[in-house]
Design a protein around this motif. Sequence first.
Motif, PDB file in Angstrom:
ATOM      1  N   ALA A   1       0.830  -1.223   0.000  1.00 21.73           N
ATOM      2  CA  ALA A   1       0.000   0.000   0.000  1.00 21.73           C
ATOM      3  C   ALA A   1       0.855   1.260   0.000  1.00 21.73           C
ATOM      4  N   PRO A   2       1.637   1.484  -1.068  1.00 23.90           N
ATOM      5  CA  PRO A   2       2.527   2.650  -1.095  1.00 23.90           C
ATOM      6  C   PRO A   2       1.797   3.985  -1.104  1.00 23.90           C
ATOM      7  N   GLY A   3       0.512   3.997  -1.506  1.00 20.89           N
ATOM      8  CA  GLY A   3      -0.225   5.253  -1.552  1.00 20.89           C
ATOM      9  C   GLY A   3      -0.804   5.680  -0.217  1.00 20.89           C
ATOM     10  N   ILE A   4      -0.606   4.865   0.803  1.00 20.25           N
ATOM     11  CA  ILE A   4      -1.114   5.180   2.143  1.00 20.25           C
ATOM     12  C   ILE A   4       0.060   5.420   3.082  1.00 20.25           C
ATOM     13  N   VAL A   5       0.075   6.569   3.734  1.00 22.25           N
ATOM     14  CA  VAL A   5       1.136   6.911   4.686  1.00 22.25           C
ATOM     15  C   VAL A   5       0.484   7.207   6.036  1.00 22.25           C
ATOM     16  N   ASP A   6       0.857   6.448   7.039  1.00 18.62           N
ATOM     17  CA  ASP A   6       0.289   6.610   8.389  1.00 18.62           C
ATOM     18  C   ASP A   6      -1.234   6.577   8.369  1.00 18.62           C
ATOM     19  N   GLY A   7      -1.766   5.688   7.523  1.00 18.00           N
ATOM     20  CA  GLY A   7      -3.208   5.521   7.456  1.00 18.00           C
ATOM     21  C   GLY A   7      -3.941   6.564   6.651  1.00 18.00           C
ATOM     22  N   GLN A   8      -3.216   7.505   6.031  1.00 19.75           N
ATOM     23  CA  GLN A   8      -3.834   8.580   5.259  1.00 19.75           C
ATOM     24  C   GLN A   8      -3.352   8.530   3.809  1.00 19.75           C
ATOM     25  N   PRO A   9      -4.216   8.937   2.848  1.00 22.73           N
ATOM     26  CA  PRO A   9      -3.772   9.014   1.451  1.00 22.73           C
ATOM     27  C   PRO A   9      -2.549   9.925   1.321  1.00 22.73           C
ATOM     28  N   ALA A  10      -1.622   9.528   0.463  1.00 19.15           N
ATOM     29  CA  ALA A  10      -0.324  10.206   0.396  1.00 19.15           C
ATOM     30  C   ALA A  10      -0.298  11.409  -0.551  1.00 19.15           C
ATOM     31  N   LYS A  11      -1.429  11.757  -1.154  1.00 21.40           N
ATOM     32  CA  LYS A  11      -1.431  12.820  -2.151  1.00 21.40           C
ATOM     33  C   LYS A  11      -0.876  14.137  -1.609  1.00 21.40           C
ATOM     34  N   ASP A  12      -1.370  14.560  -0.450  1.00 20.30           N
ATOM     35  CA  ASP A  12      -0.936  15.846   0.093  1.00 20.30           C
ATOM     36  C   ASP A  12       0.526  15.811   0.538  1.00 20.30           C
ATOM     37  N   LEU A  13       0.964  14.660   1.010  1.00 16.50           N
ATOM     38  CA  LEU A  13       2.358  14.546   1.447  1.00 16.50           C
ATOM     39  C   LEU A  13       3.324  14.549   0.273  1.00 16.50           C
ATOM     40  N   ILE A  14       2.928  13.848  -0.814  1.00 27.00           N
ATOM     41  CA  ILE A  14       3.823  13.738  -1.963  1.00 27.00           C
ATOM     42  C   ILE A  14       3.769  14.992  -2.814  1.00 27.00           C
ATOM     43  N   GLY A  15       2.570  15.445  -3.114  1.00 26.50           N
ATOM     44  CA  GLY A  15       2.421  16.614  -3.971  1.00 26.50           C
ATOM     45  C   GLY A  15       2.749  16.279  -5.412  1.00 26.50           C
ATOM     46  N   PHE A  16       2.629  17.282  -6.269  1.00 30.57           N
ATOM     47  CA  PHE A  16       2.984  17.086  -7.667  1.00 30.57           C
ATOM     48  C   PHE A  16       4.449  17.437  -7.851  1.00 30.57           C
ATOM     49  N   THR A  17       5.238  16.447  -8.272  1.00 30.32           N
ATOM     50  CA  THR A  17       6.681  16.650  -8.405  1.00 30.32           C
ATOM     51  C   THR A  17       7.074  17.168  -9.768  1.00 30.32           C
ATOM     52  N   THR A  18       6.169  17.088 -10.739  1.00 29.33           N
ATOM     53  CA  THR A  18       6.495  17.497 -12.100  1.00 29.33           C
ATOM     54  C   THR A  18       5.295  18.190 -12.727  1.00 29.33           C
ATOM     55  N   ASP A  19       5.559  19.198 -13.555  1.00 28.43           N
ATOM     56  CA  ASP A  19       4.500  19.871 -14.289  1.00 28.43           C
ATOM     57  C   ASP A  19       4.000  18.939 -15.396  1.00 28.43           C
ATOM     58  N   VAL A  20       2.738  18.534 -15.311  1.00 31.44           N
ATOM     59  CA  VAL A  20       2.213  17.576 -16.278  1.00 31.44           C
ATOM     60  C   VAL A  20       1.296  18.238 -17.310  1.00 31.44           C
ATOM     61  N   SER A  21       1.327  19.562 -17.398  1.00 31.22           N
ATOM     62  CA  SER A  21       0.412  20.247 -18.306  1.00 31.22           C
ATOM     63  C   SER A  21       0.662  19.840 -19.760  1.00 31.22           C
ATOM     64  N   THR A  22       1.918  19.641 -20.114  1.00 28.98           N
ATOM     65  CA  THR A  22       2.209  19.244 -21.498  1.00 28.98           C
ATOM     66  C   THR A  22       1.753  17.819 -21.761  1.00 28.98           C
ATOM     67  N   PHE A  23       1.833  16.972 -20.755  1.00 28.91           N
ATOM     68  CA  PHE A  23       1.426  15.584 -20.948  1.00 28.91           C
ATOM     69  C   PHE A  23      -0.090  15.437 -21.002  1.00 28.91           C
ATOM     70  N   GLU A  24      -0.805  16.330 -20.306  1.00 30.99           N
ATOM     71  CA  GLU A  24      -2.264  16.244 -20.290  1.00 30.99           C
ATOM     72  C   GLU A  24      -2.844  16.375 -21.686  1.00 30.99           C
ATOM     73  N   ASP A  25      -2.185  17.198 -22.542  1.00 31.54           N
ATOM     74  CA  ASP A  25      -2.674  17.375 -23.904  1.00 31.54           C
ATOM     75  C   ASP A  25      -2.615  16.069 -24.692  1.00 31.54           C
ATOM     76  N   GLN A  26      -1.602  15.236 -24.398  1.00 30.58           N
ATOM     77  CA  GLN A  26      -1.424  13.990 -25.135  1.00 30.58           C
ATOM     78  C   GLN A  26      -2.470  12.954 -24.758  1.00 30.58           C
TER      79      GLN A  26
END
Length: 429
Positions: free
Chosen positions: A107-132
């Motif tokens: 369960a790598p997406g769970i940290v201390d019982g909580q979803p890891a989204k806020d802890l990890i954050g976005f590490t890369t700008d994906v705006s160019t990839f979203e178009d693809q």
Amino acid sequence: MAFLRLKLHWQILIALALAVIAGLLTGTEAGLFGVTFYSVFDFVGKLFLNALKMLIVPLIVSSIIVGIAGIGGSQNLGRLGGKTLLYYMSTSLLAILVGLMVVNAIAPGIVDGQPAKDLIGFTTDVSTFEDQVAGRGAGDVIEVFLRMVPTNIVAAAAAGQMLGLIFFSLLYGFFMTRIAAGYAEVQYNFWQGVFEVMLKITDLIMRFAPLGVFALVAKVVASTGFDAFVPLATFFFSVLAALAIHFLVTLPLLLYFVGGVNPVRHFKAMGSALLTAFSTASSSATLPITMECVEKNAGVSNRTTSFVLPLGATVNMDGTALYECVAAMFIAQAYGLELTFASQFTIVLIALLTSIGVAGIPAASLVAISIILAAMGLPVEGIGLILAVDRVLDMLRTATNVWSDSAGAVIIGKLEGEQGILEEQPRRA
């Protein structure tokens, strides 16, 4: 020079080690006379990749046509094709199930019982990839099968649509044996000559493999260093563990029990291809080296190699399928989405289908992951959570793809009754 007298896989391994050191020392800014080392790495790496990709279309077409023409009757072709597809579907499914087991356990997406989204954050700008990937969904899986029958074979070859090229070559080789003997002989001699020429060119390009590998890996290390692994260490090692299980346990067991060969001996035979796959992150670019290792080192006949490996480089993506499953599950966990058994089964099914025909080039699986995310109702920008470590994991899963392809060639060759495979003095058919 002592270095040049070493076997190719040792040269590549030394180049990998030196590349890590060079990348860490130079970074992206250091240079001489206004030219950065990073730009030099980029130039040499692209030159090597371009040289390998230059071989792909003529090598695939000639090898498949010669191989199919050599098989002859439709009964033989159906038997070989059936075994090949059964192997590829089975190993891809096993890989996905291994990935699903590992990602649920860790369960790598769970940290201390909580979803890891806020802890990890976005590490890369994906705006160019979203178009693809905008507008993609599970229905795009159908496009994989439509690409099997291209409207223009020349355009398909230019666009690198390998499925269409393979399908056309299979038809060409099959019906080449159904025309008058005089015409068939001329055709066979021509394509056999093309195939032999491509092998010679491959030998030439492979002399520069250590230099190309050095440049490709040094560029990656120079741009990311080791910092890219820190925020996503658990995800990274989850994928690594799953790939290791499939690479070191599942496939060797198949080699031993189904193929009846020594997996260690096969690993030694495939050293150059595996290291090239790791450094280029492209199973298509590695195909010439894979074919050479399987034929020369493992002793599998050209008849089997020319059919199994080009097809495998396009449709057999064990590492990619495994990664798609783990990545989709990780993103779902990070966003706090509870996945039922039915949802996980959907991920398995879509990962299996999208892994078929995924282009054997770096980062192609990111588009496939976007299809899974769309099907699960997750935002595509979730891919931003994994982009930081995708390149290195791409290198690892490509090596797994190539290892599975080569194992398939050996197993199918043995099932076809071939002699001399992975013996002390392998023959070349």
